[in-house]
Design a protein around this motif. Structure first.
Motif, PDB file in Angstrom:
ATOM      1  N   ALA A 124       0.865  -1.182   0.000  1.00 38.81           N
ATOM      2  CA  ALA A 124       0.000   0.000   0.000  1.00 38.81           C
ATOM      3  C   ALA A 124       0.897   1.226   0.000  1.00 38.81           C
ATOM      4  CB  ALA A 124      -0.905   0.002   1.214  1.00 38.81           C
ATOM      5  N   ARG A 125       0.665   2.115  -0.979  1.00 44.85           N
ATOM      6  CA  ARG A 125       1.421   3.370  -1.067  1.00 44.85           C
ATOM      7  C   ARG A 125       0.438   4.524  -1.070  1.00 44.85           C
ATOM      8  NH1 ARG A 125       5.872   3.533  -5.419  1.00 44.85           N
ATOM      9  NH2 ARG A 125       6.675   5.022  -3.937  1.00 44.85           N
ATOM     10  N   TRP A 126       0.582   5.398  -0.081  1.00 42.40           N
ATOM     11  CA  TRP A 126      -0.292   6.542   0.086  1.00 42.40           C
ATOM     12  C   TRP A 126       0.575   7.780  -0.136  1.00 42.40           C
ATOM     13  CZ3 TRP A 126      -3.166   7.336   5.388  1.00 42.40           C
ATOM     14  CH2 TRP A 126      -3.993   8.448   5.320  1.00 42.40           C
ATOM     15  N   THR A 127       0.215   8.576  -1.138  1.00 42.02           N
ATOM     16  CA  THR A 127       1.035   9.709  -1.549  1.00 42.02           C
ATOM     17  C   THR A 127       0.200  10.986  -1.599  1.00 42.02           C
ATOM     18  OG1 THR A 127       2.263   8.171  -2.947  1.00 42.02           O
ATOM     19  CG2 THR A 127       2.650  10.481  -3.332  1.00 42.02           C
ATOM     20  N   ARG A 128       0.778  12.078  -1.153  1.00 35.44           N
ATOM     21  CA  ARG A 128       0.146  13.404  -1.253  1.00 35.44           C
ATOM     22  C   ARG A 128       0.220  13.895  -2.694  1.00 35.44           C
ATOM     23  NH1 ARG A 128      -2.907  14.935   3.034  1.00 35.44           N
ATOM     24  NH2 ARG A 128      -1.830  14.456   4.946  1.00 35.44           N
ATOM     25  N   ASP A 129      -0.611  14.896  -3.009  1.00 34.72           N
ATOM     26  CA  ASP A 129      -0.620  15.438  -4.367  1.00 34.72           C
ATOM     27  C   ASP A 129       0.706  16.095  -4.738  1.00 34.72           C
ATOM     28  OD1 ASP A 129      -0.993  17.608  -2.648  1.00 34.72           O
ATOM     29  OD2 ASP A 129      -2.351  18.638  -4.012  1.00 34.72           O
ATOM     30  N   ASN A 130       1.503  16.525  -3.743  1.00 36.59           N
ATOM     31  CA  ASN A 130       2.804  17.131  -4.024  1.00 36.59           C
ATOM     32  C   ASN A 130       3.913  16.087  -4.176  1.00 36.59           C
ATOM     33  OD1 ASN A 130       3.265  16.264  -1.425  1.00 36.59           O
ATOM     34  ND2 ASN A 130       3.496  18.316  -0.549  1.00 36.59           N
ATOM     35  N   GLY A 131       3.558  14.793  -4.108  1.00 33.58           N
ATOM     36  CA  GLY A 131       4.533  13.721  -4.275  1.00 33.58           C
ATOM     37  C   GLY A 131       5.101  13.171  -2.986  1.00 33.58           C
ATOM     38  N   ASN A 132       4.844  13.835  -1.858  1.00 28.72           N
ATOM     39  CA  ASN A 132       5.338  13.334  -0.577  1.00 28.72           C
ATOM     40  C   ASN A 132       4.623  12.038  -0.210  1.00 28.72           C
ATOM     41  OD1 ASN A 132       7.061  15.491  -0.275  1.00 28.72           O
ATOM     42  ND2 ASN A 132       5.679  16.637   1.064  1.00 28.72           N
ATOM     43  N   GLU A 133       5.409  11.066   0.175  1.00 30.25           N
ATOM     44  CA  GLU A 133       4.862   9.764   0.529  1.00 30.25           C
ATOM     45  C   GLU A 133       4.505   9.728   2.004  1.00 30.25           C
ATOM     46  OE1 GLU A 133       6.083   6.008  -1.753  1.00 30.25           O
ATOM     47  OE2 GLU A 133       7.296   6.035   0.070  1.00 30.25           O
ATOM     48  N   LEU A 134       3.247   9.396   2.307  1.00 30.47           N
ATOM     49  CA  LEU A 134       2.800   9.268   3.684  1.00 30.47           C
ATOM     50  C   LEU A 134       3.002   7.853   4.211  1.00 30.47           C
ATOM     51  CD1 LEU A 134      -0.579  11.203   3.499  1.00 30.47           C
ATOM     52  CD2 LEU A 134       1.552  11.986   4.498  1.00 30.47           C
ATOM     53  N   LEU A 135       2.864   6.863   3.321  1.00 27.99           N
ATOM     54  CA  LEU A 135       2.955   5.471   3.739  1.00 27.99           C
ATOM     55  C   LEU A 135       3.432   4.624   2.578  1.00 27.99           C
ATOM     56  CD1 LEU A 135       2.072   3.208   5.882  1.00 27.99           C
ATOM     57  CD2 LEU A 135       0.006   3.057   4.507  1.00 27.99           C
ATOM     58  N   ASP A 136       4.356   3.725   2.868  1.00 29.84           N
ATOM     59  CA  ASP A 136       4.760   2.701   1.915  1.00 29.84           C
ATOM     60  C   ASP A 136       4.879   1.417   2.727  1.00 29.84           C
ATOM     61  OD1 ASP A 136       5.725   1.058  -0.050  1.00 29.84           O
ATOM     62  OD2 ASP A 136       7.451   2.309  -0.550  1.00 29.84           O
ATOM     63  N   LEU A 137       3.840   0.591   2.671  1.00 24.93           N
ATOM     64  CA  LEU A 137       3.751  -0.612   3.483  1.00 24.93           C
ATOM     65  C   LEU A 137       3.833  -1.828   2.577  1.00 24.93           C
ATOM     66  CD1 LEU A 137       2.515  -1.557   6.513  1.00 24.93           C
ATOM     67  CD2 LEU A 137       0.686  -2.221   4.991  1.00 24.93           C
ATOM     68  N   TYR A 138       4.769  -2.727   2.876  1.00 29.59           N
ATOM     69  CA  TYR A 138       4.924  -3.960   2.113  1.00 29.59           C
ATOM     70  C   TYR A 138       4.903  -5.110   3.104  1.00 29.59           C
ATOM     71  CZ  TYR A 138       6.928  -7.644  -0.744  1.00 29.59           C
ATOM     72  OH  TYR A 138       7.139  -8.824  -1.415  1.00 29.59           O
ATOM     73  N   ARG A 139       4.162  -6.157   2.774  1.00 26.17           N
ATOM     74  CA  ARG A 139       4.084  -7.308   3.670  1.00 26.17           C
ATOM     75  C   ARG A 139       3.938  -8.578   2.866  1.00 26.17           C
ATOM     76  NH1 ARG A 139       1.450  -6.952   8.619  1.00 26.17           N
ATOM     77  NH2 ARG A 139       2.873  -5.231   8.937  1.00 26.17           N
TER      78      ARG A 139
END
Length: 116
Positions: free
Chosen positions: A54-69
């Motif tokens: 799951a990758r959650w990214t802001r509109d400015n490109g900043n990544e809030l979450l990058d979860l790998y399992r």
């Protein structure tokens, strides 16, 4: 013991959450949501490797979450009038857990991993 990763059929995902999973160059399935505030959430899953991301990214490109399992055993999708949910269960040796992602309306992620 190797467990199977059980996922809903593409048609069930479409009927439940209104999104048809795309396929990336490695064969993983992708679901993408764009939020009203410009955020985007990309969820991918691969039944062969039993993995999710799951990758959650802001509109400015900043990544809030990058979860790998890895170690996923079951993927379910559900939807209400106000939100879309993805739930993934895991079993990895002595650990078991669940990730619940609220993908639409207001994104959120809950992650639980416990010793069993």
């Amino acid at each position: 013991m190797q467990r199977e990763f059980i996922v809903p059929a593409d048609e069930e995902i479409l009927n439940t959450i209104g999104e048809w999973p795309q396929t990336d160059e490695c064969g993983a399935r992708l679901l993408t949501w764009k939020g009203s505030e410009g955020d985007s959430l990309v969820f991918s899953y691969d039944t062969l490797t039993r993995s999710v991301r799951a990758r959650w990214t802001r509109d400015n490109g900043n990544e809030l979450l990058d979860l790998y399992r890895e170690g996923a055993t079951r993927l379910t999708v559900s939807s209400t009038a106000s939100a879309t949910y993805i739930s993934v269960e895991f079993h990895m040796g002595e650990c078991a857990g669940e990730i619940v992602i609220q993908a639409s309306s207001k994104p959120s992620v809950q992650d639980r991993l416990l010793y069993v």
